[in-house]
Every structure is written in structure tokens, then in C-alpha cells.
Design a protein around this motif. Structure first.
Motif, short mmCIF file in Angstrom:
data_model
loop_
_atom_site.label_atom_id
_atom_site.label_comp_id
_atom_site.label_asym_id
_atom_site.label_seq_id
_atom_site.Cartn_x
_atom_site.Cartn_y
_atom_site.Cartn_z
N PRO A 208 1.09 -1.93 4.77
CA PRO A 208 1.59 -0.71 4.93
C PRO A 208 3.35 -0.40 4.61
O PRO A 208 3.98 -1.38 4.88
CB PRO A 208 1.49 -0.29 6.38
CG PRO A 208 0.28 -1.04 6.60
CD PRO A 208 0.59 -2.68 5.90
N ARG A 209 3.58 0.66 4.12
CA ARG A 209 4.98 0.83 3.73
C ARG A 209 6.08 0.51 4.99
O ARG A 209 6.90 -0.13 4.83
CB ARG A 209 5.19 2.39 3.36
CG ARG A 209 4.77 2.69 1.94
CD ARG A 209 5.10 3.98 1.40
NE ARG A 209 4.33 5.13 2.16
CZ ARG A 209 4.66 6.39 2.25
NH1 ARG A 209 5.30 6.72 0.92
NH2 ARG A 209 3.92 7.16 2.71
N GLU A 210 5.71 1.03 6.25
CA GLU A 210 6.61 0.81 6.89
C GLU A 210 6.77 -0.54 7.47
O GLU A 210 7.67 -1.01 8.28
CB GLU A 210 6.17 1.53 8.38
CG GLU A 210 4.96 1.20 9.14
CD GLU A 210 4.61 2.14 10.23
OE1 GLU A 210 3.61 1.70 11.05
OE2 GLU A 210 5.20 3.13 10.42
N CYS B 35 1.63 -2.89 -6.59
CA CYS B 35 0.81 -1.84 -6.04
C CYS B 35 -0.24 -1.19 -6.76
O CYS B 35 -0.07 -1.36 -7.94
CB CYS B 35 1.94 -0.54 -5.68
SG CYS B 35 2.59 0.15 -7.01
N ASP C 280 -0.32 4.11 1.48
CA ASP C 280 -0.83 4.13 3.03
C ASP C 280 -2.03 4.51 3.12
O ASP C 280 -2.66 5.20 4.20
CB ASP C 280 0.04 4.91 4.08
CG ASP C 280 1.43 3.95 4.22
OD1 ASP C 280 1.65 2.68 4.36
OD2 ASP C 280 2.40 4.70 4.69
N GLU C 281 -2.96 4.16 2.22
CA GLU C 281 -4.58 4.48 2.32
C GLU C 281 -5.38 3.48 2.94
O GLU C 281 -5.17 2.34 2.92
CB GLU C 281 -4.98 4.56 0.87
CG GLU C 281 -4.36 5.44 -0.07
CD GLU C 281 -4.99 5.37 -1.56
OE1 GLU C 281 -5.81 6.14 -1.96
OE2 GLU C 281 -4.51 4.59 -2.49
N PRO C 282 -6.03 4.13 4.12
CA PRO C 282 -6.44 3.21 4.92
C PRO C 282 -7.67 2.24 4.22
O PRO C 282 -7.91 1.26 5.12
CB PRO C 282 -7.22 4.04 6.00
CG PRO C 282 -7.15 5.32 5.49
CD PRO C 282 -6.08 5.70 4.36
N HIS D 66 5.11 6.45 -6.73
CA HIS D 66 4.83 5.18 -6.22
C HIS D 66 5.42 4.12 -6.82
O HIS D 66 6.01 2.89 -6.27
CB HIS D 66 3.29 5.03 -6.09
CG HIS D 66 2.63 6.00 -5.36
ND1 HIS D 66 2.45 5.98 -3.98
CD2 HIS D 66 2.20 7.31 -5.70
CE1 HIS D 66 1.93 6.75 -3.49
NE2 HIS D 66 1.76 7.76 -4.48
N ASN E 28 0.83 -1.23 -0.01
CA ASN E 28 -0.11 -0.21 -0.01
C ASN E 28 0.89 1.10 -0.09
O ASN E 28 1.27 1.80 1.09
CB ASN E 28 -0.87 -0.07 1.29
CG ASN E 28 -1.90 1.05 1.33
OD1 ASN E 28 -1.77 2.10 0.47
ND2 ASN E 28 -2.91 0.99 2.00
N THR E 29 1.46 1.35 -1.26
CA THR E 29 2.53 2.44 -1.40
C THR E 29 1.96 3.89 -0.98
O THR E 29 2.69 4.88 -0.55
CB THR E 29 2.78 2.64 -2.66
OG1 THR E 29 1.85 3.02 -3.58
CG2 THR E 29 3.76 1.54 -3.00
#
Length: 232
Positions: free
Chosen positions: A148-150, A172, A140-142, A183, A137-138
Motif C-alpha cells: 500500500p502507498r502509506e 506498479c 490501493d486496490e484491495p 499513478h 499498489n498505487t
């Protein structure tokens, strides 16, 4: 206006040819061999007749979002088209893991440990495991699927240990309202860092840009099949 289910076969074939020409041109402009880019024709929500038209025009790789819809279209076609390849590209529920493992050649939406475990158990039961891509999820869209990126780097390392070479790459879907290129570059960088050869990115609106950023799979639906019919 014609609906997707009533398009003359020549229209779909012409659209498919145009997409292939655009892929060739984008690859050439990027100094790449067009054979390094695989077109995934996204047939979700489109009827079996449209898939058959695309097959008749030479397309062999298809993408579907839903396991149940894919199961209703593709298994019976394999007898006639043994080189057909099916990618599952939508968010995958753990309770659909066994069906997904049974019918897919590639699952592009691995995005959480629970799903990894479900796929591993399903593979043991079915005696086969499709190739796997991790969806990142490049943006970070909920509201979107994808790791998630992290958390992506750790998840990629864990899945490499769990699945070995069956983990082939990353996928992605950039935010619709943002420039997709950053992205694409992020995904490419992640894939290269982890030594993963497959990079699935780019759709009807931006696949030439994705090819310029070294996509190896592009997922194109509307540009081939026309406007998507309502979700059943």
C-alpha cells in the motif's frame, strides 16, 4: 480468427517490430534515448513456440506471472540464448521463493516483509539473488498485490537495508478504470526519492504514456503475442 498459438511467425515478428517502433517514437517525443527503455515481452499463458518466435525476432527480455510456467519454458532456452533475461511479474507466494530465486533474473513483485524474508533465505540456499523491484499498489486496490502507498516508503527503506543494490526499483499496475498517468508520476516520484534507477510501468494500452513519465521497463504482452489464451 487465428489463435495466439497458430499465428504465422511473421505476424508476431511484425507486432514486435511495431512495439519497438512505438517505444522509439515515445522516447524521442519525451526527449529520451530509446536505449533507456527496456521492453519486457509478457509471454504468460502463451506457448513456448511463441517465445521461440519472439527470440528469433531478436527479443531477449520476457515476463512471466507464474513460477511454474516460467520454469517450464525458459531454463532450457538459456543454452541457445545466453543473453535471455526472465522477469517474474506476478504476485509471488513465499513457498515459491526458492524456485523464483533459482530461475529469475529479476523479480518485480516484492511487496511484503514475509516475502522479503523468504527471498533472503532462498538466496542464501541458492547462492544467488535476482535483481528486485518493489511492487507498489498505487491505487490501493484491495484485490491487487503490491505494498500500500502509506507503507511503501518504510518498506523500501527496509528492503534497501536488507538487499542493498539488489533492490533496483519499483513497479506498479494502475487501476484499469483510471487515468494511469497520475499513478506513473507517483511511482516515478517514489523511485527518485529513494534513488532507485529502475521504474517498471506501462503495459500494452499505455506504455507510450509510461515512457513519457520516465519508465525504464515497459511490460507488453497482448500487443506482441495477441489475445491471451485462457488461463491453464
Amino acid at each position: 480468427m487465428e489463435t495466439p498459438s497458430t499465428l504465422p511467425s511473421s505476424v508476431l515478428a511484425d507486432r514486435l517490430a511495431a512495439v519497438r517502433q512505438n517505444i522509439d517514437a515515445a522516447a524521442h517525443a519525451a526527449g529520451r534515448d530509446s536505449a533507456s527503455v527496456t521492453l519486457v515481452a509478457v509471454s504468460k499463458f502463451h506457448p513456448l513456440s511463441s517465445v521461440q518466435e519472439a527470440l528469433a525476432a531478436g527479443q531477449r527480455v520476457f515476463g512471466e506471472n507464474r513460477v511454474q510456467e516460467a520454469a517450464s519454458k525458459f531454463p532450457a532456452l538459456r543454452a541457445t540464448y545466453p543473453d535471455l533475461r526472465l522477469h517474474l511479474i506476478g504476485g509471488l507466494q513465499t513457498n515459491k521463493a526458492r524456485d523464483a530465486v533459482r530461475i529469475a533474473d529479476v523479480i518485480e513483485s516484492l511487496d511484503r516483509p514475509e516475502l522479503a524474508e523468504a527471498l533472503a533465505k532462498a538466496a542464501d540456499k541458492e547462492g544467488r539473488l535476482p535483481e528486485l523491484l518493489i511492487e507498489v499498489n498505487t491505487g490501493d486496490e484491495p484485490q491487487k498485490f503490491g505494498v500500500p502507498r502509506e507503507k511503501a516508503d518504510n518498506f523500501i527503506r527496509t528492503c534497501r537495508q536488507q538487499f542493498g543494490n539488489k533492490l533496483q526499483g519499483l513497479m506498479c499496475i494502475p487501476p484499469a478504470t483510471q487515468d494511469p498517468v497520475p499513478h506513473f508520476r507517483l511511482l516515478r516520484s517514489m523511485a527518485q526519492e529513494h534513488g532507485l534507477p529502475v521504474i517498471s510501468m506501462g503495459m500494452s494500452a499505455d506504455y507510450p504514456q509510461a515512457i513519457a513519465e520516465e519508465a525504464t521497463l515497459v511490460r507488453v504482452g497482448t500487443a506482441i503475442f495477441g489475445p491471451r489464451p485462457p488461463s491453464p
